[in-house]
Design an enzyme around this catalytic site. Structure first.
Site, PDB file in Angstrom:
ATOM      1  N   GLY A 251       0.829  -1.204   0.000  1.00  0.00           N
ATOM      2  CA  GLY A 251       0.000   0.000   0.000  1.00  0.00           C
ATOM      3  C   GLY A 251       0.859   1.248   0.000  1.00  0.00           C
ATOM      4  O   GLY A 251       2.002   1.222  -0.468  1.00  0.00           O
ATOM      5  N   ALA A 252       0.301   2.373   0.529  1.00  0.00           N
ATOM      6  CA  ALA A 252       0.978   3.681   0.464  1.00  0.00           C
ATOM      7  C   ALA A 252       1.421   3.928  -0.981  1.00  0.00           C
ATOM      8  O   ALA A 252       2.578   4.268  -1.259  1.00  0.00           O
ATOM      9  CB  ALA A 252       2.154   3.750   1.435  1.00  0.00           C
TER      10      ALA A 252
ATOM     11  N   GLY B 265       5.665   5.143  -8.309  1.00  0.00           N
ATOM     12  CA  GLY B 265       6.528   3.982  -8.560  1.00  0.00           C
ATOM     13  C   GLY B 265       5.682   2.716  -8.683  1.00  0.00           C
ATOM     14  O   GLY B 265       5.841   1.926  -9.622  1.00  0.00           O
ATOM     15  N   HIS B 266       4.750   2.523  -7.710  1.00  0.00           N
ATOM     16  CA  HIS B 266       3.867   1.344  -7.789  1.00  0.00           C
ATOM     17  C   HIS B 266       3.011   1.415  -9.060  1.00  0.00           C
ATOM     18  O   HIS B 266       2.769   0.409  -9.720  1.00  0.00           O
ATOM     19  CB  HIS B 266       2.907   1.311  -6.594  1.00  0.00           C
ATOM     20  CG  HIS B 266       3.561   1.219  -5.262  1.00  0.00           C
ATOM     21  ND1 HIS B 266       3.544   2.241  -4.345  1.00  0.00           N
ATOM     22  CD2 HIS B 266       4.238   0.206  -4.676  1.00  0.00           C
ATOM     23  CE1 HIS B 266       4.171   1.876  -3.251  1.00  0.00           C
ATOM     24  NE2 HIS B 266       4.612   0.643  -3.417  1.00  0.00           N
TER      25      HIS B 266
ATOM     26  N   GLN C  89       8.190  -8.656   7.969  1.00  0.00           N
ATOM     27  CA  GLN C  89       9.402  -8.055   7.400  1.00  0.00           C
ATOM     28  C   GLN C  89       9.833  -6.778   8.127  1.00  0.00           C
ATOM     29  O   GLN C  89      10.753  -6.104   7.694  1.00  0.00           O
ATOM     30  CB  GLN C  89       9.235  -7.814   5.904  1.00  0.00           C
ATOM     31  CG  GLN C  89       8.214  -6.768   5.505  1.00  0.00           C
ATOM     32  CD  GLN C  89       7.993  -6.756   3.987  1.00  0.00           C
ATOM     33  OE1 GLN C  89       7.291  -7.590   3.453  1.00  0.00           O
ATOM     34  NE2 GLN C  89       8.598  -5.797   3.302  1.00  0.00           N
TER      35      GLN C  89
ATOM     36  N   SER D 213       7.462   4.990  -0.232  1.00  0.00           N
ATOM     37  CA  SER D 213       6.387   5.293   0.720  1.00  0.00           C
ATOM     38  C   SER D 213       6.954   5.998   1.949  1.00  0.00           C
ATOM     39  O   SER D 213       6.250   6.746   2.624  1.00  0.00           O
ATOM     40  CB  SER D 213       5.699   4.004   1.145  1.00  0.00           C
ATOM     41  OG  SER D 213       5.287   3.309  -0.010  1.00  0.00           O
TER      42      SER D 213
END
Ligand code: PAF
Length: 296
Positions: free
Chosen positions: A46-47, A51-52, A76, A201
């Site tokens: 998310g966030a 880029g995503h 993680q 993010s």
């Protein structure tokens, strides 16, 4: 009725189908695959930023359907890291992923992903041992475990991961090869702000002063890449890059040149390398990497 239940309205106009269970994900994927259509997946926490969105656009070029996932993976994050503070906002994220062209969003909760008694860890030896693995000891076990699960839950034809997390990309490629997971892993180019700062993010954590300093990370890496490509040895080049970053206010975690495929440490004069950095600005840990020879 069931279809209405899994369609959720996002406030920013775009609608995307959201599934929250592995069973619903598989039903959807199976329908597409039965029609002979192939699928690309873009796992995220998310966030969502540009880029995503560029990974989703890339995935769309490679397959008939694109599935994005959002899961802030507790495994993680180390003790004292930003799991609780990690930016969350499903409606905004869903709208941005839909705008980029995702067809389906998989948003499992913690219990769906790690049911009571969950006891399995995926560990990729070697590649995980230096760089980010040195200062975040269990980080890549958490990444490999969740990515193995996401890929096995969805079984896409292709999955796309950003090159900003370059070590992560190589770890995932190795895991998929070693475990014969039938998915092609594809890297997506780093997307940068106009001043060179790699999109992340975590950039939202930077104060305005830190944000002004942050692009120096990329400028310094690019300069080092040019110097190495023009024949300077790695050691003095990285030493002066390290000193320049510290003088600008960064606390350097690592700054290293590695083989782009094996991540073996390099020294002396080289014609091909990846220079990778992690550095703190205040409390924010930024990572970045560039190629030798440099791309621009
Ligand atoms: O790069 C990320 O956002 C995460 O590490 C990933 C690959 C989605 C696994 O949680």
């Amino acid at each position: 009725l069931r279809r209405r239940r899994i369609f959720e309205r996002c406030p920013m106009a775009t609608q995307i189908e959201i599934v929250r269970t592995v069973a619903d994900l598989r039903t959807r994927v199976r329908t597409w695959q039965r029609e002979g259509e192939n699928i690309a997946m873009v796992p995220t926490m998310g966030a969502i930023h540009k880029g995503h969105m560029s990974l989703v656009r890339q995935a769309k070029q490679l397959a008939d359907h694109t599935i994005a996932s959002i899961f802030v993976n507790p495994l993680q994050f180390g003790p004292g890291e930003d799991f609780e503070a990690y930016p969350r906002g499903e409606a905004r994220d869903a709208a941005l992923l839909a705008d980029a062209g995702a067809d389906l969003l998989f948003v499992p909760d913690g219990r769906e992903m790690y049911p009571e008694g969950f006891a399995t860890t995926v560990h990729v030896a070697g590649l995980t041992e230096g760089l980010c693995g040195a200062s975040r000891p269990d980080h890549f076990d958490g990444v490999a475990t969740v990515v193995a699960k996401l890929l096995l839950q969805c079984l896409p034809d292709i999955a796309v991961f950003g090159e900003k997390d370059y070590q992560q990309l190589l770890v995932i490629k190795r895991m998929v090869r070693d475990l014969n997971i039938p998915v092609e892993i594809v890297g997506g180019a780093i997307v940068r702000e106009p001043d060179g700062l790699a999109l992340s993010s975590r950039n939202t954590y930077l104060s305005s002063d830190e944000r002004e300093t942050a692009p120096l990370l990329h400028t310094t890496l690019q300069q080092a890449a040019h110097e190495v490509a023009s024949g300077l040895a790695l050691e003095p080049t990285l030493e002066s890059a390290h000193a320049a970053l510290e003088a600008a206010g960064f606390r350097v975690d690592y700054l290293e040149a590695r083989d782009p495929v094996t991540l073996v440490p390099l020294s002396g004069n080289v014609s091909s390398a990846r220079i990778l950095v992690a550095a703190f600005l205040g409390k924010t840990r930024l990572i970045d990497n560039v190629t030798v020879p440099p791309q621009s």
